[in-house]
Enzyme design. Structure first.
Site, short mmCIF file in Angstrom:
data_model
loop_
_atom_site.label_atom_id
_atom_site.label_comp_id
_atom_site.label_asym_id
_atom_site.label_seq_id
_atom_site.Cartn_x
_atom_site.Cartn_y
_atom_site.Cartn_z
N SER A 69 16.43 81.53 -65.83
CA SER A 69 15.93 80.17 -66.00
C SER A 69 16.99 79.13 -65.67
CB SER A 69 15.48 79.95 -67.46
OG SER A 69 15.06 78.61 -67.62
N LYS A 77 11.46 85.33 -71.15
CA LYS A 77 11.40 84.27 -70.13
C LYS A 77 10.03 83.61 -70.12
CE LYS A 77 12.35 81.73 -66.51
NZ LYS A 77 11.13 81.02 -66.15
N HIS A 79 9.89 81.39 -73.00
CA HIS A 79 10.69 80.19 -72.67
C HIS A 79 9.82 79.19 -71.91
CE1 HIS A 79 12.71 77.93 -69.46
NE2 HIS A 79 13.65 77.71 -70.35
N ASN A 80 9.06 79.70 -70.95
CA ASN A 80 8.22 78.80 -70.15
C ASN A 80 7.09 78.19 -70.97
OD1 ASN A 80 9.88 79.77 -68.09
ND2 ASN A 80 8.25 79.48 -66.59
N GLU A 85 8.64 75.54 -72.80
CA GLU A 85 8.93 74.49 -71.80
C GLU A 85 7.70 73.63 -71.55
OE1 GLU A 85 10.69 75.94 -67.99
OE2 GLU A 85 8.91 75.04 -67.12
C1 6PG Z 1 12.75 77.94 -65.12
C2 6PG Z 1 11.39 77.37 -64.76
C3 6PG Z 1 10.74 78.15 -63.63
C4 6PG Z 1 9.26 77.79 -63.48
C5 6PG Z 1 9.04 76.54 -62.69
C6 6PG Z 1 7.55 76.32 -62.37
O1 6PG Z 1 12.88 78.43 -66.25
O2 6PG Z 1 13.63 77.83 -64.27
O3 6PG Z 1 10.55 77.52 -65.92
O4 6PG Z 1 10.83 79.52 -63.91
O5 6PG Z 1 8.62 78.78 -62.78
O6 6PG Z 1 9.52 75.49 -63.45
O7 6PG Z 1 6.82 76.45 -63.55
P1 6PG Z 1 5.30 75.88 -63.64
O8 6PG Z 1 4.80 75.70 -62.21
O9 6PG Z 1 4.53 76.96 -64.35
O10 6PG Z 1 5.39 74.60 -64.36
#
Ligand code: 6PG
Length: 473
Positions: A128, A183, A186-187, A190
């Site tokens: 990430s 991960k 985490h998203n 996020e």
């Molecule tokens: C990271 C980000 C990355 C993610 C993009 C697109 O941890 O570096 O989370 O992995 O894939 O930001 O995410 P979305 O298109 O699902 O918003």
């Protein structure tokens, strides 16, 4: 001379990881399906570095020291299976495939099982921090065979982000799919963070009529305090960016239709699968879906009426509301993280991963998209009580929520009265109020289920399972 490690997939993330590894003294062999990409990379960014171009998988494999370590930075899904199928016959027992993409954890569990039956190793590694993180130091969440981890540990630790320049944001997370699961979560967190920030911005714009540069000042101040984080920092930066053609704030010209690559959806599916309570994370996904039906919303705006947002108040009243919005944002963020960590806790038990939640918080302290001082508070909470059921019950977070809740309630009420959709702020508040409620409305749900489906119910005054013939003959 053999290379220390190989990497397949030279999109920007892959290229940046290669440059990061080379800058730490490693000799790296690279391969990309489209040879022009390899040539272009070697001719420019990789020029003069210990980076070896290869133009077939055979050549790549032949260029590596044993046990061979090969990083895959390719699109999740079938492309990974195709590359593994092509690679397998070229490898020897003990060689290691490292999947650094956003693969679905169940695919990682399947792949590691299949490959280990054939004497190969497979690591599912969450990475990430986007393109900048890959180059300067990402947060790295490795999962899979522990022996294989020991073989690649030095390289991954060397290239990872460091807390205070020394503690690596890279450590073994757990077996098979654990790394990709962390991960994925985490998203999901996020998504929650990004939605909550966008709602704070939206409220200041729609209700208080603030301009981008006025809102930018607020985010800059927030970034000096407990809300300090990468996402708050870049939001302040975004608000100051002017469109070159019009000179207007670029953010005001961006279409309000959010995309997503699916990791937030997976997190939500997993929460439903495991029965983990994650309303704010799931709401952030639905908020993106709602934004995506833009045409429908434009039509509906002509038909469905509601209050016109308006706030007439003194400058100090506006400052009070902005302070309340900051309180609501921090409190909602705590709820969203509590949900994410509770999901990790449930997954750890379901998949037998023995996840160390405090250590995972430390992995996210630097390098990743949700990096923030805040993660230290989470680490401290789990250090105080490793068996903590929910972050909200930790003394620090409990106190913050208690102090924040009056402002939080004022903000959500104000938004509702003005017809401003703050779905994530509201879902977080409902989660807080629901989690701390000894009694909820579910007794009525149980009565209804028993009424039409004889699904039975329990009682509060005696043991047992009951059914009632509700319809008097
Ligand atoms: C990271 C980000 C990355 C993610 C993009 C697109 O941890 O570096 O989370 O992995 O894939 O930001 O995410 P979305 O298109 O699902 O918003």
């Amino acid at each position: 001379m053999k290379s220390n490690i190989g990497l397949i997939g030279l999109a920007v993330m892959g290229q940046n990881l290669v440059l990061n590894m080379e800058s730490k003294g490693y000799r790296v062999s690279v391969y990309n399906r489209t040879k022009e990409v390899t040539e272009q990379f070697l001719g420019k960014r990789a020029k003069g570095k210990k980076i070896i171009a290869t133009y077939s998988l055979e050549e790549l494999v032949g260029s590596l020291e044993k046990p061979r370590k090969i990083v895959l930075m390719i699109k999740a899904g079938q492309p990974v299976d195709i590359v593994i199928k092509d690679l397998k016959p070229l490898l020897d027992k003990g060689d290691i495939i490292i999947d650094g993409g956003n693969s679905f954890f169940k695919d990682t569990i399947r792949r590691s099982g299949q490959l280990e039956e054939e004497g190969l190793f497979y690591l599912g590694v969450g990475i990430s921090g986007g393109e900048e993180g890959a180059l300067k130091g990402p947060s790295i969440m490795p999962g899979g065979n522990k022996e294989a981890w020991e073989q690649v540990k030095d390289i991954l630790v060397d290239i990872s982000a460091k807390v205070d320049g020394q503690i690596p944001c890279c450590d073994y997370v757990g077996p098979d799919g654990a790394g990709h699961y962390v991960k994925m979560t985490h998203n999901g967190i996020e998504y929650g963070d990004m939605q909550l920030i966008s709602e704070a911005y939206y409220l200041m714009r729609e209700l208080l009529g603030m301009s981008a540069d006025q809102i930018q000042e607020v985010f800059k101040q927030w970034n000096e305090g407990e809300l300090n984080s990468y996402l708050i920092e870049i939001t302040a930066h975004i608000l100051g960016k002017l469109d070159e053609e019009t000179g207007l704030p670029l953010v005001d010209l961006i279409l309000d239709r959010a995309g997503n690559k699916g990791t937030g959806k997976w997190t939500s599916q997993e929460a439903l699968e495991l029965g983990a309570v994650a309303p704010t994370i799931v709401d952030a996904v639905f908020a993106r879906y709602l934004s995506a039906i833009k045409e429908e919303r434009v039509e509906a705006s002509k038909i469905l009426k509601g209050p016109q947002p308006k706030f007439e108040g003194t400058a100090s009243q506006i400052q009070d509301i902005i302070h309340d919005i900051g309180s609501a944002l921090y409190a909602s963020k705590i709820c969203s993280y509590a949900q994410g960590f509770q999901l990790l806790d449930q997954a750890s038990q379901t998949y037998n991963w023995n996840l160390k939640l405090g250590d995972i918080a430390l992995l996210w302290r630097e390098g990743c998209i949700i990096r923030a001082q805040f993660l230290n508070k989470i680490k401290e909470a789990y250090d105080r009580n490793p068996g903590l059921k929910n972050l909200m019950l930790d003394s620090y977070f409990k106190d913050v929520l208690e102090r924040a809740q009056d402002g939080w309630r004022r903000v959500v009420s104000l938004a509702i009265q003005n017809g401003i959709p703050l779905s994530s702020f509201s879902s977080a508040l409902a989660y807080y109020d629901g989690y701390r409620s000894e009694n909820l409305s579910a007794n009525m749900v149980q009565a209804q289920r028993d009424y039409f489906g004889a699904h039975t119910y329990q009682r509060i005054d005696k043991e047992g399972v009951f059914h009632t013939d509700w319809i008097d003959e």
